[in-house]
Enzyme design. Structure first.
Site, PDB file in Angstrom:
ATOM      1  NE  ARG A 288      36.167  19.881  39.944  1.00 36.10           N
ATOM      2  CZ  ARG A 288      36.348  19.582  38.740  1.00 36.10           C
ATOM      3  NH1 ARG A 288      37.738  19.345  38.133  1.00 36.10           N
ATOM      4  NH2 ARG A 288      35.356  19.088  37.878  1.00 36.10           N
ATOM      5  CB  ILE A 289      31.780  18.672  45.231  1.00 36.98           C
ATOM      6  CG1 ILE A 289      31.749  19.916  44.016  1.00 36.98           C
ATOM      7  CG2 ILE A 289      30.790  19.187  46.039  1.00 36.98           C
ATOM      8  CD1 ILE A 289      30.626  20.125  43.153  1.00 36.98           C
TER       9      ILE A 289
ATOM     10  CG  HIS B 130      20.767  24.201  39.574  1.00 32.93           C
ATOM     11  ND1 HIS B 130      20.759  23.267  38.662  1.00 32.93           N
ATOM     12  CD2 HIS B 130      22.288  24.028  39.844  1.00 32.93           C
ATOM     13  CE1 HIS B 130      22.025  22.718  38.043  1.00 32.93           C
ATOM     14  NE2 HIS B 130      22.827  23.013  39.059  1.00 32.93           N
ATOM     15  CB  ILE B 131      21.121  28.260  45.013  1.00 31.81           C
ATOM     16  CG1 ILE B 131      20.845  27.143  46.076  1.00 31.81           C
ATOM     17  CG2 ILE B 131      19.821  28.940  44.407  1.00 31.81           C
ATOM     18  CD1 ILE B 131      20.403  28.184  47.162  1.00 31.81           C
ATOM     19  N   GLY B 132      23.415  25.731  43.945  1.00 25.91           N
ATOM     20  CA  GLY B 132      25.057  25.425  44.509  1.00 25.91           C
ATOM     21  C   GLY B 132      26.202  26.203  44.242  1.00 25.91           C
TER      22      GLY B 132
ATOM     23  CG  ASP C  95      34.936   8.054  42.531  1.00 26.26           C
ATOM     24  OD1 ASP C  95      34.760   9.012  42.876  1.00 26.26           O
ATOM     25  OD2 ASP C  95      35.191   7.669  41.290  1.00 26.26           O
TER      26      ASP C  95
ATOM     27  CD  GLU D  98      17.707  21.861  37.853  1.00 25.38           C
ATOM     28  OE1 GLU D  98      18.289  22.987  37.276  1.00 25.38           O
ATOM     29  OE2 GLU D  98      18.071  20.921  38.337  1.00 25.38           O
TER      30      GLU D  98
END
Ligand code: NAD
Length: 304
Positions: free
Chosen positions: A149-150, A278-280, A169, A260
């Protein structure tokens, strides 16, 4: 039916539950102990990543029928314990895609134009115009590791910016899809050797643990950048620090870390790396979508 919301969830999701006639208790900072003592009163739990739905909690949840995780990963839920008790677990893995895609594009521009260093030095009273001779993205090659997806979302935007796309992939991507993105599927080594930017979008777990280590980083061009918004331990952090310190690569941008918050002091002191906590998926839109999609799946799982 009663739903306990254990983490901060966008109010649109809460309203959907109420409109369907559920009794909703909103306790976004509930402790593990408190949860264990009240969980038997509820038919469903709605959580983000903070609340750990352990075997102990599941076993105490005598009336639990479903658990909703507003977001992607399910690592905070004991899936085996839930399965053993016939409790359905739902989430919304697609909800954060666009926000992560946009962060990656932001990283690419920030890296190639030295935006963070330019900002920092300006605020120190310096005017280092000639030191920040950057590059355009147009015409450069983007290597996408993990074309899900990303990865596909980033490739789509990069294509419109005039970038060439290389894909790695484990799954063989069909020709039609590759043509849609003007992309070429190659080996990981070819991606590393041939790209100006490499962006990582594989899942975490044992198969991708330290997928990128020093021998892999050494394959990259010295003027190339690497971006990781997937899971911290996909890149061996101490090897990345070595590569950045010794200028084996030009720079990196990281949203995820092996630990983290990160404790690696050297990593935190380097000026050729951009770091975000970690603000994706931390946008209003992504959190709203995560809440509404998860709630609609939770309602369905409860047969309502
Ligand atoms: P996805 O499942 O849609 O895509 C993952 C892709 O990786 C698939 O195409 C899969 O075939 C491929 N893959 C799996 N193992 C591989 C391997 N060993 N080598 C190469 N390719 C492999 O996932 P997605 O939604 O695109 O998410 C990608 C990553 O982003 C995940 O790690 C997810 O946890 C992370 N994520 C981070 C944030 C954030 O806040 N930074 C937010 C959302 C997702």
């Amino acid at each position: 039916m009663k739903v306990l919301v254990c983490d901060p969830i966008d109010e649109e999701g809460i309203n959907m539950l109420k409109e369907k006639g559920f009794v909703v208790d909103y306790k976004p900072s509930i402790t593990a102990q408190e949860l264990k003592s009240v969980v038997s009163d509820y038919d469903a739990l709605l959580v983000r990543s903070r609340t750990k739905v352990t075997k102990e909690i599941i076993e105490a949840g005598k009336n639990l029928k479903a658990i909703g995780r507003a977001g992607v990963g399910l690592d905070n839920i004991d899936l085996e314990a839930a399965k053993a008790k016939g409790i359905k677990v739902v989430n919304a893995p697609e909800s954060l895609t666009q926000s992560v895609v946009e962060l990656v594009i932001g990283f690419m521009i920030a890296l190639s134009r030295y935006m963070c260093r330019a900002d920092k030095t300006m605020k120190e009273g310096k005017w280092l115009k000639t030191e920040f001779l950057g590059h355009e993205l147009k015409g450069k090659t983007l290597g996408v590791v993990g074309f899900g997806r990303i990865g596909k979302g980033v490739a789509k935007v990069a294509q419109t910016l005039g970038m060439k796309i290389l894909v790695y992939d484990v799954i063989s991507v069909d020709q039609k899809t590759l043509m849609e993105y003007d992309a070429k599927q190659v080996s990981l080594e070819e991606v590393l050797k041939g790209s100006d930017f490499i962006t990582i979008h594989v899942p975490g777990g044992p198969q991708t643990y330290h997928l990128i280590d020093l021998p892999k980083l050494k394959l990259m061009k010295p003027n190339a950048f690497i971006i990781n918004t997937s899971r911290g331990n996909v890149i061996k952090e101490e090897d990345l620090v070595y590569a950045l310190k010794n200028k084996l690569i030009a720079g990196a941008a990281l949203d995820v870390f092996e630990v983290e918050p990160p404790t690696n002091k050297e990593l935190l002191s380097l000026d050729n790396v951009i770091l975000t906590p970690h603000i994706g998926g931390e946008t209003v839109e992504a959190q709203r979508l995560a809440a509404t999609l998860t709630v609609s799946r939770l309602i369905e799982a409860l047969g309502q």
